[in-house]
Motif scaffolding. Structure first.
Motif, PDB file in Angstrom:
ATOM      1  N   GLU A 124       0.800  -1.218   0.000  1.00 37.66           N
ATOM      2  CA  GLU A 124       0.000   0.000   0.000  1.00 37.66           C
ATOM      3  C   GLU A 124       0.836   1.272   0.000  1.00 37.66           C
ATOM      4  N   HIS A 125       1.644   1.455   1.015  1.00 37.08           N
ATOM      5  CA  HIS A 125       2.315   2.737   1.211  1.00 37.08           C
ATOM      6  C   HIS A 125       3.249   3.089   0.051  1.00 37.08           C
ATOM      7  N   LYS A 128       1.282   4.100  -3.012  1.00 34.42           N
ATOM      8  CA  LYS A 128       0.671   5.430  -2.905  1.00 34.42           C
ATOM      9  C   LYS A 128       1.700   6.541  -3.106  1.00 34.42           C
ATOM     10  N   VAL A 132       2.472  10.524  -5.955  1.00 31.63           N
ATOM     11  CA  VAL A 132       2.782  11.912  -5.607  1.00 31.63           C
ATOM     12  C   VAL A 132       3.497  12.566  -6.798  1.00 31.63           C
ATOM     13  N   PRO A 170      -2.299  16.816  -1.882  1.00 29.45           N
ATOM     14  CA  PRO A 170      -3.395  15.866  -1.675  1.00 29.45           C
ATOM     15  C   PRO A 170      -3.020  14.413  -1.935  1.00 29.45           C
ATOM     16  N   GLU A 171      -2.214  14.160  -2.958  1.00 28.11           N
ATOM     17  CA  GLU A 171      -1.812  12.770  -3.218  1.00 28.11           C
ATOM     18  C   GLU A 171      -0.953  12.238  -2.080  1.00 28.11           C
ATOM     19  N   TRP A 172      -0.075  13.087  -1.556  1.00 23.72           N
ATOM     20  CA  TRP A 172       0.777  12.683  -0.442  1.00 23.72           C
ATOM     21  C   TRP A 172      -0.061  12.431   0.813  1.00 23.72           C
ATOM     22  N   ARG A 173      -1.020  13.319   1.089  1.00 20.76           N
ATOM     23  CA  ARG A 173      -1.881  13.161   2.272  1.00 20.76           C
ATOM     24  C   ARG A 173      -2.777  11.934   2.166  1.00 20.76           C
ATOM     25  N   ALA A 174      -3.112  11.522   0.944  1.00 21.77           N
ATOM     26  CA  ALA A 174      -3.960  10.344   0.745  1.00 21.77           C
ATOM     27  C   ALA A 174      -3.261   9.058   1.181  1.00 21.77           C
ATOM     28  N   GLY A 175      -1.965   9.133   1.410  1.00 23.35           N
ATOM     29  CA  GLY A 175      -1.225   7.955   1.876  1.00 23.35           C
ATOM     30  C   GLY A 175      -1.491   7.598   3.321  1.00 23.35           C
ATOM     31  N   THR A 177      -3.757   6.155   5.641  1.00 22.14           N
ATOM     32  CA  THR A 177      -4.940   5.296   5.638  1.00 22.14           C
ATOM     33  C   THR A 177      -5.097   4.635   7.008  1.00 22.14           C
ATOM     34  N   THR A 180      -2.096   2.681   7.639  1.00 26.25           N
ATOM     35  CA  THR A 180      -0.997   3.562   8.044  1.00 26.25           C
ATOM     36  C   THR A 180      -1.090   3.884   9.536  1.00 26.25           C
TER      37      THR A 180
END
Length: 202
Positions: A124-125, A128, A132, A170-175, A177, A180
């Motif tokens: 996952e991480h 994601k 970015v 936003p893409e970085w913050r979406a990581g 979860t 996480t």
């Protein structure tokens, strides 16, 4: 059997060192106003010669005191987006550009939670992070040896980004979860996150 990996030379100065098995060298400067100010990353085809003797470290610190070496073994990496992991090449095939960014994140999960940590990073991480903007490549490592005094973690993620990138966006913050948050709660000690600017490569 050869153990590919990296040596991170953490110091407040940049000074060349004589060590065997060097495949590439990246010279980095801290982008976060923390010390040490410099990190020279040596990509090595085999870290074994540095594990059996500290003679090279002693030679370095004879002229550069307050320098630490953190030696890590290669786990895996990514040179493309998506879920595809690779066990080679050990060195990113395209050297990072001068002024680009390397984020090094060190994590230490509790020993009984390591399997979950690796599954999270690989499934996952890490995937994601490839979303970015400006992401270029990633490498993962496990700590093997430390010479000197340095704050360390058991595992390290290296992620390379363009100078202009989406870190913090936003893409970085979406990581962040649920998985996480679980990984963070299973940490044996706080993460070590340093942001470095690439000054040069060889």
């Amino acid at each position: 059997m050869a153990i590919p990996g990296v040596l991170m030379r953490l110091s407040d100065n940049v000074s060349p060192i004589g060590i065997p098995k060097i495949e590439a060298k990246y010279t980095l400067k801290a982008d976060d106003n923390k010390t040490p100010a410099h990190n020279t990353v040596y990509f090595l085809s085999d870290i074994s010669p540095l594990l059996s003797s500290k003679e090279h470290y002693d030679a370095d610190t004879a002229t550069s005191p307050n320098t630490s070496w953190v030696i890590c073994a290669f786990i895996n990496g990514r040179d493309t987006g998506g879920a595809e992991l690779q066990t080679s090449p050990y060195v990113p095939p395209t050297p990072p550009a001068q002024g680009s960014i390397l984020v090094i994140n060190g994590s230490t999960p509790h020993s009984d939670k390591e399997a979950d940590y690796h599954a999270w990073y690989d499934q996952e991480h890490g995937t994601k992070l490839t979303l970015v903007p400006g992401w270029q490549a990633a490498r993962r490592y496990s700590l093997v040896k430390v010479y000197g005094v340095a704050e360390t973690a058991n595992f390290y993620g290296f992620n390379f980004y363009d100078e202009e990138n989406g870190l913090g966006g936003p893409e970085w913050r979406a990581g962040v979860t649920e998985w996480t948050l679980r990984i963070r709660s299973n940490a044996a000690k706080p993460n070590i996150r340093r942001v470095w600017k690439v000054e040069g490569t060889q």
